[in-house]
Design a protein around this motif. Structure first.
Motif, PDB file in Angstrom:
ATOM      1  N   TYR A   1       0.829  -1.203   0.000  1.00 39.59           N
ATOM      2  CA  TYR A   1       0.000   0.000   0.000  1.00 39.59           C
ATOM      3  C   TYR A   1       0.866   1.257   0.000  1.00 39.59           C
ATOM      4  O   TYR A   1       1.797   1.390   0.796  1.00 39.59           O
ATOM      5  CB  TYR A   1      -0.931   0.004   1.211  1.00 39.59           C
ATOM      6  CG  TYR A   1      -1.992  -1.064   1.138  1.00 39.59           C
ATOM      7  CD1 TYR A   1      -3.175  -0.842   0.428  1.00 39.59           C
ATOM      8  CD2 TYR A   1      -1.810  -2.300   1.749  1.00 39.59           C
ATOM      9  CE1 TYR A   1      -4.145  -1.822   0.336  1.00 39.59           C
ATOM     10  CE2 TYR A   1      -2.778  -3.294   1.663  1.00 39.59           C
ATOM     11  CZ  TYR A   1      -3.939  -3.048   0.953  1.00 39.59           C
ATOM     12  OH  TYR A   1      -4.907  -4.028   0.857  1.00 39.59           O
ATOM     13  N   ALA A   2       0.534   2.175  -0.908  1.00 41.19           N
ATOM     14  CA  ALA A   2       1.316   3.400  -1.042  1.00 41.19           C
ATOM     15  C   ALA A   2       0.996   4.408   0.049  1.00 41.19           C
ATOM     16  O   ALA A   2       1.801   5.289   0.337  1.00 41.19           O
ATOM     17  CB  ALA A   2       1.063   4.031  -2.409  1.00 41.19           C
ATOM     18  N   GLU A   3      -0.172   4.295   0.652  1.00 39.43           N
ATOM     19  CA  GLU A   3      -0.606   5.246   1.674  1.00 39.43           C
ATOM     20  C   GLU A   3      -0.506   4.640   3.074  1.00 39.43           C
ATOM     21  O   GLU A   3      -0.427   3.420   3.236  1.00 39.43           O
ATOM     22  CB  GLU A   3      -2.062   5.664   1.415  1.00 39.43           C
ATOM     23  CG  GLU A   3      -2.307   6.230   0.038  1.00 39.43           C
ATOM     24  CD  GLU A   3      -1.761   7.630  -0.122  1.00 39.43           C
ATOM     25  OE1 GLU A   3      -1.592   8.310   0.910  1.00 39.43           O
ATOM     26  OE2 GLU A   3      -1.504   8.042  -1.267  1.00 39.43           O
ATOM     27  N   VAL A   4      -0.506   5.500   4.059  1.00 40.22           N
ATOM     28  CA  VAL A   4      -0.541   5.038   5.445  1.00 40.22           C
ATOM     29  C   VAL A   4      -1.867   4.327   5.689  1.00 40.22           C
ATOM     30  O   VAL A   4      -2.935   4.822   5.307  1.00 40.22           O
ATOM     31  CB  VAL A   4      -0.405   6.224   6.429  1.00 40.22           C
ATOM     32  CG1 VAL A   4      -0.577   5.751   7.871  1.00 40.22           C
ATOM     33  CG2 VAL A   4       0.944   6.907   6.243  1.00 40.22           C
ATOM     34  N   ILE A   5      -1.825   3.165   6.294  1.00 37.11           N
ATOM     35  CA  ILE A   5      -3.030   2.378   6.533  1.00 37.11           C
ATOM     36  C   ILE A   5      -3.761   2.925   7.757  1.00 37.11           C
ATOM     37  O   ILE A   5      -3.213   2.940   8.859  1.00 37.11           O
ATOM     38  CB  ILE A   5      -2.677   0.900   6.733  1.00 37.11           C
ATOM     39  CG1 ILE A   5      -2.055   0.349   5.446  1.00 37.11           C
ATOM     40  CG2 ILE A   5      -3.911   0.088   7.115  1.00 37.11           C
ATOM     41  CD1 ILE A   5      -1.476  -1.035   5.569  1.00 37.11           C
ATOM     42  N   PRO A   6      -5.002   3.391   7.598  1.00 36.41           N
ATOM     43  CA  PRO A   6      -5.724   4.076   8.679  1.00 36.41           C
ATOM     44  C   PRO A   6      -6.417   3.122   9.646  1.00 36.41           C
ATOM     45  O   PRO A   6      -7.550   3.361  10.049  1.00 36.41           O
ATOM     46  CB  PRO A   6      -6.746   4.918   7.905  1.00 36.41           C
ATOM     47  CG  PRO A   6      -7.077   4.076   6.724  1.00 36.41           C
ATOM     48  CD  PRO A   6      -5.790   3.379   6.343  1.00 36.41           C
ATOM     49  N   LEU A   7      -5.733   2.051  10.029  1.00 36.40           N
ATOM     50  CA  LEU A   7      -6.337   1.063  10.926  1.00 36.40           C
ATOM     51  C   LEU A   7      -5.318   0.624  11.962  1.00 36.40           C
ATOM     52  O   LEU A   7      -4.109   0.640  11.711  1.00 36.40           O
ATOM     53  CB  LEU A   7      -6.809  -0.179  10.132  1.00 36.40           C
ATOM     54  CG  LEU A   7      -7.888   0.013   9.069  1.00 36.40           C
ATOM     55  CD1 LEU A   7      -8.071  -1.281   8.284  1.00 36.40           C
ATOM     56  CD2 LEU A   7      -9.210   0.421   9.697  1.00 36.40           C
ATOM     57  N   SER A   8      -5.812   0.203  13.114  1.00 34.92           N
ATOM     58  CA  SER A   8      -4.928  -0.412  14.107  1.00 34.92           C
ATOM     59  C   SER A   8      -4.480  -1.769  13.577  1.00 34.92           C
ATOM     60  O   SER A   8      -5.073  -2.313  12.637  1.00 34.92           O
ATOM     61  CB  SER A   8      -5.662  -0.586  15.434  1.00 34.92           C
ATOM     62  OG  SER A   8      -6.703  -1.556  15.301  1.00 34.92           O
ATOM     63  N   ARG A   9      -3.443  -2.315  14.168  1.00 33.58           N
ATOM     64  CA  ARG A   9      -2.941  -3.627  13.715  1.00 33.58           C
ATOM     65  C   ARG A   9      -4.033  -4.689  13.854  1.00 33.58           C
ATOM     66  O   ARG A   9      -4.219  -5.524  12.960  1.00 33.58           O
ATOM     67  CB  ARG A   9      -1.717  -4.035  14.533  1.00 33.58           C
ATOM     68  CG  ARG A   9      -1.131  -5.387  14.110  1.00 33.58           C
ATOM     69  CD  ARG A   9       0.175  -5.673  14.834  1.00 33.58           C
ATOM     70  NE  ARG A   9       0.745  -6.918  14.369  1.00 33.58           N
ATOM     71  CZ  ARG A   9       0.531  -8.106  14.945  1.00 33.58           C
ATOM     72  NH1 ARG A   9      -0.238  -8.171  16.032  1.00 33.58           N
ATOM     73  NH2 ARG A   9       1.068  -9.212  14.460  1.00 33.58           N
ATOM     74  N   TYR A  10      -4.760  -4.660  14.950  1.00 26.48           N
ATOM     75  CA  TYR A  10      -5.837  -5.617  15.197  1.00 26.48           C
ATOM     76  C   TYR A  10      -6.900  -5.532  14.104  1.00 26.48           C
ATOM     77  O   TYR A  10      -7.288  -6.539  13.505  1.00 26.48           O
ATOM     78  CB  TYR A  10      -6.459  -5.337  16.562  1.00 26.48           C
ATOM     79  CG  TYR A  10      -7.668  -6.182  16.903  1.00 26.48           C
ATOM     80  CD1 TYR A  10      -7.526  -7.399  17.576  1.00 26.48           C
ATOM     81  CD2 TYR A  10      -8.947  -5.758  16.558  1.00 26.48           C
ATOM     82  CE1 TYR A  10      -8.637  -8.174  17.893  1.00 26.48           C
ATOM     83  CE2 TYR A  10     -10.056  -6.534  16.865  1.00 26.48           C
ATOM     84  CZ  TYR A  10      -9.900  -7.731  17.535  1.00 26.48           C
ATOM     85  OH  TYR A  10     -10.999  -8.496  17.826  1.00 26.48           O
TER      86      TYR A  10
END
Length: 233
Positions: free
Chosen positions: A119-128
């Motif tokens: 993914y080129a963008e920051v993933i807007p989710l917690s690891r869980y």
């Protein structure tokens, strides 16, 4: 006369020391920032977001309408109906193939870093939430593609009730959206884990070609009708 001169010299010296201190801090901060700089994208990066100027021309053209796949549109309130259906597919999938849910989770955890690098963008989710999302979405695609291969005659009662023709058609389009993707390798890995001993199914690549056959312009094999490229990279 000597004292004022001495005080003035001292002030100059103090200012010089202060400047040197600030300069050292500035150099140190910039050095840290440079050293921590990461590449704009990893070699594995293949899933991007549509640039804002392009998106503003036609928002709907780049936004999933019935199902979210991947992190960028996860949690959209308009797409929650299919989120519940993903859970149903996971339940039926694990029961049919007799696979331990923990094994599926471990497989995704082992590939977590590689998935994120796609993914080129920051993933807007917690690891869980990220791991859970990957499991739900990847499993749904595997189960859906397998059912599509077998034909609608083997659809469950719930499939016929929920997956109306218009929804199926729109879902196929959603799967092809740039922002609505999973890395192909993790879906294929779950497929192989679940169906390693099955000889009645083709490869997951073939299942993917079959699912997109309506849009295909190339012939994959004598046993497969026209199909298309996969929805994931």
């Amino acid at each position: 006369m000597g004292e004022p001169v001495t005080a003035e010299i001292q002030q100059i010296a103090n200012a010089s020391i202060k400047d040197e201190y600030q300069r050292a801090n500035l150099v140190n901060d910039i050095t840290k920032e440079v050293e921590s700089l990461k590449p704009l994208s990893s070699p594995e990066c293949c899933i991007y977001k549509v640039p804002d100027p392009l998106r503003k021309l036609n928002e709907e053209a780049y936004t999933p309408q019935v199902i979210s796949i991947g992190p960028f549109h996860h949690g959209d309130e308009k797409l929650q109906i299919m989120e519940k259906y993903k859970v149903r597919y996971l339940k039926e999938f694990t029961e049919q193939v007799k696979i331990n849910l923990e094994n599926l989770v471990c497989t995704i955890e082992d590939s977590e870093e590689s998935i994120c690098q796609c993914y080129a963008e920051v993933i807007p989710l917690s690891r869980y939430d990220f791991l859970k999302m990957i499991l739900m979405d990847a499993n749904f695609i595997v189960e859906l593609f397998v059912r599509n291969w077998r034909g609608r005659s083997e659809w469950t009662h719930d499939d016929r009730k929920v997956l109306k023709p218009w929804l199926v058609a729109r879902m196929l389009l959603d799967f092809m959206l740039l922002e609505n993707q999973l890395p192909f390798f993790i879906i294929e890995k779950l497929f192989k884990l679940a169906f390693a001993s099955r000889r009645d199914l083709p490869s997951f690549t073939e299942l993917t070609f079959r699912y997109f056959e309506f849009y295909n312009i190339q012939h994959f094999s004598p046993n497969i009708r026209h199909s298309t490229s996969s929805l994931t990279c």
